[in-house]
Scaffold this motif. Structure first.
Motif, PDB file in Angstrom:
ATOM      1  N   GLU A 124      33.963  40.382  36.803  1.00 55.85           N
ATOM      2  CA  GLU A 124      32.511  40.617  36.877  1.00 55.85           C
ATOM      3  C   GLU A 124      31.740  39.459  36.263  1.00 55.85           C
ATOM      4  N   GLN A 125      32.195  38.981  35.107  1.00 51.72           N
ATOM      5  CA  GLN A 125      31.507  37.868  34.452  1.00 51.72           C
ATOM      6  C   GLN A 125      31.558  36.597  35.295  1.00 51.72           C
ATOM      7  N   LEU A 126      32.716  36.267  35.811  1.00 50.49           N
ATOM      8  CA  LEU A 126      32.825  35.071  36.643  1.00 50.49           C
ATOM      9  C   LEU A 126      31.973  35.199  37.896  1.00 50.49           C
ATOM     10  N   GLY A 127      31.893  36.403  38.435  1.00 55.02           N
ATOM     11  CA  GLY A 127      31.081  36.616  39.629  1.00 55.02           C
ATOM     12  C   GLY A 127      29.618  36.299  39.412  1.00 55.02           C
ATOM     13  N   ASP A 128      29.161  36.421  38.177  1.00 57.28           N
ATOM     14  CA  ASP A 128      27.759  36.115  37.876  1.00 57.28           C
ATOM     15  C   ASP A 128      27.455  34.619  37.964  1.00 57.28           C
ATOM     16  N   SER A 129      28.499  33.792  37.930  1.00 58.69           N
ATOM     17  CA  SER A 129      28.321  32.337  38.022  1.00 58.69           C
ATOM     18  C   SER A 129      28.687  31.772  39.380  1.00 58.69           C
ATOM     19  N   LEU A 130      29.254  32.595  40.250  1.00 56.90           N
ATOM     20  CA  LEU A 130      29.854  32.098  41.484  1.00 56.90           C
ATOM     21  C   LEU A 130      28.895  32.200  42.660  1.00 56.90           C
ATOM     22  N   ARG A 131      28.813  31.137  43.447  1.00 55.84           N
ATOM     23  CA  ARG A 131      27.980  31.178  44.646  1.00 55.84           C
ATOM     24  C   ARG A 131      28.623  32.079  45.696  1.00 55.84           C
ATOM     25  N   PRO A 132      27.869  32.625  46.622  1.00 55.11           N
ATOM     26  CA  PRO A 132      28.467  33.409  47.710  1.00 55.11           C
ATOM     27  C   PRO A 132      29.491  32.571  48.485  1.00 55.11           C
ATOM     28  N   GLY A 133      30.665  33.129  48.708  1.00 55.64           N
ATOM     29  CA  GLY A 133      31.716  32.412  49.411  1.00 55.64           C
ATOM     30  C   GLY A 133      32.539  31.487  48.541  1.00 55.64           C
ATOM     31  N   GLY A 134      32.240  31.444  47.226  1.00 55.81           N
ATOM     32  CA  GLY A 134      32.991  30.578  46.325  1.00 55.81           C
ATOM     33  C   GLY A 134      34.340  31.167  45.945  1.00 55.81           C
ATOM     34  N   LEU A 135      35.113  30.367  45.226  1.00 58.83           N
ATOM     35  CA  LEU A 135      36.451  30.754  44.792  1.00 58.83           C
ATOM     36  C   LEU A 135      36.446  31.156  43.326  1.00 58.83           C
ATOM     37  N   MET A 136      37.138  32.233  43.030  1.00 55.51           N
ATOM     38  CA  MET A 136      37.347  32.658  41.654  1.00 55.51           C
ATOM     39  C   MET A 136      38.819  32.471  41.316  1.00 55.51           C
ATOM     40  N   LEU A 137      39.101  31.923  40.136  1.00 59.65           N
ATOM     41  CA  LEU A 137      40.478  31.737  39.682  1.00 59.65           C
ATOM     42  C   LEU A 137      40.712  32.584  38.436  1.00 59.65           C
ATOM     43  N   ILE A 138      41.725  33.429  38.507  1.00 60.67           N
ATOM     44  CA  ILE A 138      42.114  34.258  37.377  1.00 60.67           C
ATOM     45  C   ILE A 138      43.568  33.964  37.051  1.00 60.67           C
ATOM     46  N   GLY A 139      43.836  33.567  35.813  1.00 63.31           N
ATOM     47  CA  GLY A 139      45.205  33.447  35.334  1.00 63.31           C
ATOM     48  C   GLY A 139      45.545  34.669  34.503  1.00 63.31           C
ATOM     49  N   GLU A 140      46.637  35.341  34.840  1.00 66.87           N
ATOM     50  CA  GLU A 140      46.898  36.640  34.215  1.00 66.87           C
ATOM     51  C   GLU A 140      48.397  36.926  34.144  1.00 66.87           C
ATOM     52  N   PRO A 141      48.849  37.540  33.038  1.00 67.15           N
ATOM     53  CA  PRO A 141      50.244  37.992  32.978  1.00 67.15           C
ATOM     54  C   PRO A 141      50.473  39.200  33.881  1.00 67.15           C
ATOM     55  N   ASP A 163      49.510  47.669  29.567  1.00 64.08           N
ATOM     56  CA  ASP A 163      48.631  46.507  29.367  1.00 64.08           C
ATOM     57  C   ASP A 163      48.684  45.551  30.551  1.00 64.08           C
ATOM     58  N   PHE A 164      49.851  45.439  31.193  1.00 59.19           N
ATOM     59  CA  PHE A 164      50.001  44.575  32.353  1.00 59.19           C
ATOM     60  C   PHE A 164      50.497  45.405  33.532  1.00 59.19           C
ATOM     61  N   LEU A 165      50.351  44.844  34.718  1.00 61.96           N
ATOM     62  CA  LEU A 165      50.785  45.496  35.946  1.00 61.96           C
ATOM     63  C   LEU A 165      51.941  44.719  36.569  1.00 61.96           C
ATOM     64  N   LEU A 166      52.698  45.368  37.434  1.00 58.44           N
ATOM     65  CA  LEU A 166      53.630  44.643  38.286  1.00 58.44           C
ATOM     66  C   LEU A 166      52.836  43.782  39.267  1.00 58.44           C
ATOM     67  N   LEU A 167      53.456  42.728  39.785  1.00 58.02           N
ATOM     68  CA  LEU A 167      52.739  41.782  40.634  1.00 58.02           C
ATOM     69  C   LEU A 167      52.038  42.462  41.823  1.00 58.02           C
ATOM     70  N   PRO A 168      52.694  43.321  42.599  1.00 62.76           N
ATOM     71  CA  PRO A 168      51.986  43.953  43.714  1.00 62.76           C
ATOM     72  C   PRO A 168      50.791  44.784  43.245  1.00 62.76           C
ATOM     73  N   GLU A 169      50.944  45.432  42.089  1.00 62.93           N
ATOM     74  CA  GLU A 169      49.855  46.252  41.573  1.00 62.93           C
ATOM     75  C   GLU A 169      48.684  45.395  41.108  1.00 62.93           C
ATOM     76  N   LEU A 170      48.988  44.223  40.535  1.00 61.62           N
ATOM     77  CA  LEU A 170      47.915  43.326  40.114  1.00 61.62           C
ATOM     78  C   LEU A 170      47.135  42.821  41.325  1.00 61.62           C
ATOM     79  N   ILE A 171      47.839  42.460  42.378  1.00 56.38           N
ATOM     80  CA  ILE A 171      47.177  42.011  43.600  1.00 56.38           C
ATOM     81  C   ILE A 171      46.299  43.131  44.165  1.00 56.38           C
ATOM     82  N   GLU A 172      46.821  44.360  44.158  1.00 57.25           N
ATOM     83  CA  GLU A 172      46.022  45.499  44.628  1.00 57.25           C
ATOM     84  C   GLU A 172      44.812  45.729  43.734  1.00 57.25           C
TER      85      GLU A 172
END
Length: 248
Positions: A124-141, A163-172
């Motif tokens: 949500e915070q990154l979205g406040d800085s991002l132009r429409p159609g821009g890319l968001m990068l999240i690094g996460e365990p 605290d963390f999700l399995l990879l498919p769950e994180l993508i979902e």
């Protein structure tokens, strides 16, 4: 306002403060097809390696924000070393709640989603800085496999299995937040080894030079227990990756 000293001691030789190798950072930059002039906001930017090398290799411009005075100074020195100080700027400050003055093409938080209280708040915070159609990068365990018990979760520096999700769950999860995952580059065991093992040498060299420091006992405990804990728990269970997202 600063990062606790133990973090800068532990990662004093690191240019990347996450389990990425320089090669993986190159792969990520190429995968994103960054065009010259792309504007990047990097929250919790550490020593600035992503912004600085992408400015050199792809011609991006941008701003990094980090709470560590040590890492911020290293980032500015790196920008000067690579000849990109006119393209990127580094701000010492708390990235929590930081929003760019103008919308950017890429908004990133690579490995520090605590700034938004977790993945959802950081997105949500990154979205406040991002132009429409821009890319968001999240690094996460994420969990590489099901975690068998609380002991394993805590040894992986998590409060619990949830605290963390399995990879498919994180993508979902990203999808549930309204974003498509359009790219990802994942750490592997070798890049994890390089990230973790380099910390042990940093700790030992610091301890040899500062035996009477107030942090010496803490550093000694970490150096004594950390390598085996990493090999027993983290290496098999804990994954990490950078995920590129675009809003739906």
């Amino acid at each position: 306002m600063d990062l606790p000293r133990i973090y800068t001691i532990r990662e004093s030789s690191h240019r990347l403060h996450n389990p990425f190798t320089p090669d993986k950072l190159v792969i990520l930059g190429e995968a994103l097809q960054l065009a010259p002039g792309t504007r990047v906001l990097d929250l919790a930017s550490g020593s600035g390696e992503m912004l600085c090398t992408w400015a050199r290799d792809h011609g991006v411009t941008g701003t990094g924000v980090d709470i560590s005075t040590v890492f911020t100074e290293k980032a500015r020195a790196r920008a000067a070393e690579l000849g990109v100080a006119d393209q990127v700027a580094f701000v010492h400050g708390d990235a929590s709640g930081y929003v760019a003055d103008e919308p950017v093409d890429v908004a990133a938080c690579v490995g520090a989603t605590w700034i938004g209280g977790g993945v959802a708040g950081t997105v949500e915070q990154l979205g406040d800085s991002l132009r429409p159609g821009g890319l968001m990068l999240i690094g996460e365990p994420y969990w590489r496999q099901e975690v068998p018990d609380q002991e394993t979760a805590e040894a992986c520096l998590a409060g619990g299995k949830d605290d963390f999700l399995l990879l498919p769950e994180l993508i979902e999860r990203f999808g549930d937040l309204g974003y498509d995952v359009v790219e990802m580059v994942l750490a592997d065991q070798d890049s994890w080894d390089r990230y973790q093992a380099a910390q042990w040498l940093n700790l030992r060299r610091w301890l040899d030079g500062h035996p009477d420091d107030e942090l010496a006992a803490e550093v000694r405990t970490e150096l004594t227990t950390g390598p085996a804990r990493y090999a027993r728990y983290q290496r098999d269970h804990l994954g990490w990756g950078v995920f590129a997202l675009m809003g739906r």
